[in-house]
Design a protein around this motif. Structure first.
Motif, short mmCIF file in Angstrom:
data_model
loop_
_atom_site.label_atom_id
_atom_site.label_comp_id
_atom_site.label_asym_id
_atom_site.label_seq_id
_atom_site.Cartn_x
_atom_site.Cartn_y
_atom_site.Cartn_z
N ALA A 62 -14.25 17.41 -40.53
CA ALA A 62 -15.68 17.07 -40.44
C ALA A 62 -16.17 16.42 -41.72
CB ALA A 62 -16.50 18.31 -40.12
N ARG A 63 -15.54 16.74 -42.83
CA ARG A 63 -15.97 16.20 -44.13
C ARG A 63 -15.11 15.03 -44.60
NH1 ARG A 63 -19.31 18.09 -48.15
NH2 ARG A 63 -18.82 17.41 -50.27
N TYR A 64 -13.78 15.14 -44.38
CA TYR A 64 -12.87 14.15 -44.95
C TYR A 64 -12.04 13.39 -43.91
CZ TYR A 64 -13.89 16.86 -49.16
OH TYR A 64 -14.52 17.51 -50.19
N GLU A 65 -12.39 13.52 -42.62
CA GLU A 65 -11.62 12.90 -41.53
C GLU A 65 -10.18 13.43 -41.52
OE1 GLU A 65 -12.83 11.05 -39.13
OE2 GLU A 65 -14.84 11.14 -39.99
N PHE A 66 -9.34 12.83 -40.70
CA PHE A 66 -7.98 13.36 -40.57
C PHE A 66 -7.15 13.14 -41.82
CE2 PHE A 66 -7.22 8.99 -39.28
CZ PHE A 66 -5.95 8.71 -39.78
N HIS A 67 -7.52 12.13 -42.64
CA HIS A 67 -6.80 11.91 -43.89
C HIS A 67 -6.85 13.14 -44.78
CE1 HIS A 67 -8.36 7.99 -42.47
NE2 HIS A 67 -7.18 7.54 -42.81
N GLY A 68 -8.01 13.78 -44.84
CA GLY A 68 -8.17 14.96 -45.69
C GLY A 68 -7.27 16.09 -45.28
N VAL A 69 -7.02 16.25 -43.96
CA VAL A 69 -6.13 17.30 -43.47
C VAL A 69 -4.73 17.11 -44.03
CG1 VAL A 69 -4.97 18.16 -41.40
CG2 VAL A 69 -7.44 17.83 -41.40
N PHE A 70 -4.24 15.87 -44.03
CA PHE A 70 -2.88 15.62 -44.49
C PHE A 70 -2.76 15.66 -46.02
CE2 PHE A 70 -2.78 13.96 -40.16
CZ PHE A 70 -1.65 14.62 -39.69
N TRP A 71 -3.82 15.30 -46.72
CA TRP A 71 -3.83 15.52 -48.17
C TRP A 71 -3.75 17.02 -48.47
CZ3 TRP A 71 -2.74 12.11 -51.67
CH2 TRP A 71 -3.05 10.77 -51.48
N PHE A 72 -4.46 17.81 -47.69
CA PHE A 72 -4.44 19.27 -47.84
C PHE A 72 -3.04 19.82 -47.60
CE2 PHE A 72 -4.89 23.44 -45.67
CZ PHE A 72 -5.42 24.18 -46.72
#
Length: 269
Positions: free
Chosen positions: A163-173
């Motif tokens: 919700a905050r960083y789009e799907f890119h943020g999930v994979f960075w995480f």
């Protein structure tokens, strides 16, 4: 003598929790981005079949790699394979985060599956090898609790991050978590695990010849298919028909996946 026993117990506990978290992380890779399927579909301008293939291929590759790796892990040290798997997951997660085209994303998603596939097997081998006789059932109960929490936590976490960083943020995480587990496992000394008692347990094809095991696994397959149908199609249904945001889509997985956690806990009891 008591101090030695205390140190041994403490070491065994730390290995149990670390390996349980590694297995938790492997499951997290599979489920964390399912609430973001509508976002991925829109970003790459693809249809539902294409985006769902990123989920299906992950599961198929995981099954194939586990069948291939199980006999090999039974004969070799697992430390180097664990490190290599975590490195591959980290690189693949970075690739997913940076991908500008769907086919590049799909390629790195497949690499992520290959890297994550061995992690639960390595965790089981290490836990069983390092746990004293008579304590293995309790240890595996703890392991299973961690493993069952992942499907409940992953969609919620994915929805909040997405919700905050789009799907890119999930994979960075996921890339950051891979490096964290890599650091923790490199610090831990790679000990020789006693594997002789695991030799039969990792022979899936031999187990399938037992009619009772075959029926249980067949029922498990049906349950898993139903769960995956919900996992894959729920985000699109909630986003397209009910216009629910990514953050809340993740939370709406809780009733389904929470029952898995409750079932595991009740079975352990």
């Amino acid at each position: 003598m008591n101090m030695t026993n205390s140190k041994t117990r403490s070491r065994n506990q730390s290995i149990l929790y670390l390996m349980s978290l590694v297995a938790f992380f492997a499951s997290l890779n599979q489920n964390i981005y399912t609430p973001l399927i509508p976002s991925i579909k829109e970003y790459f301008h693809i249809n539902g079949l294409a985006v769902n293939s990123t989920v299906s291929l992950f599961i198929i590759l995981t099954a194939i790699i586990q069948l291939i790796m199980a006999p090999y892990l039974d004969r070799t040290k697992t430390g180097h394979i664990l490190v290599g798997s975590l490195v591959l997951v980290a690189l693949a997660s970075l690739g997913c985060a940076l991908s500008q085209g769907f086919y590049a994303f799909l390629f790195f998603r497949c690499l992520q599956a290959i890297g994550a596939a061995s992690l639960p097997l390595i965790a089981v081998i290490t836990i069983m090898g390092e746990t004293p006789e008579g304590k293995q059932g309790e240890a595996m109960g703890t392991y299973q609790m961690f493993l069952s929490i992942a499907p409940a936590a992953a969609p919620v976490l994915g929805g909040i991050i997405g919700a905050r960083y789009e799907f890119h943020g999930v994979f960075w995480f996921l890339a950051g978590l891979s490096l964290l587990f890599l650091f923790l496992n490199v610090r831990r000394r790679n000990t020789t695990v006693k594997k002789e008692k695991l030799h039969q347990s990792l022979r899936y094809l031999d187990l399938m010849r037992d009619p009772v095991v075959f029926v249980i696994l067949s029922l498990s397959l049906v349950v898993f298919l139903v769960y995956m149908a919900i996992l894959v199609f729920l985000p699109e249904l909630l986003a397209d028909r009910f216009h629910i945001g990514l953050k809340w889509i993740g939370f709406l997985y809780v009733p389904v996946t929470g029952s898995i956690v409750a079932g595991s806990y009740l079975f352990k009891r």
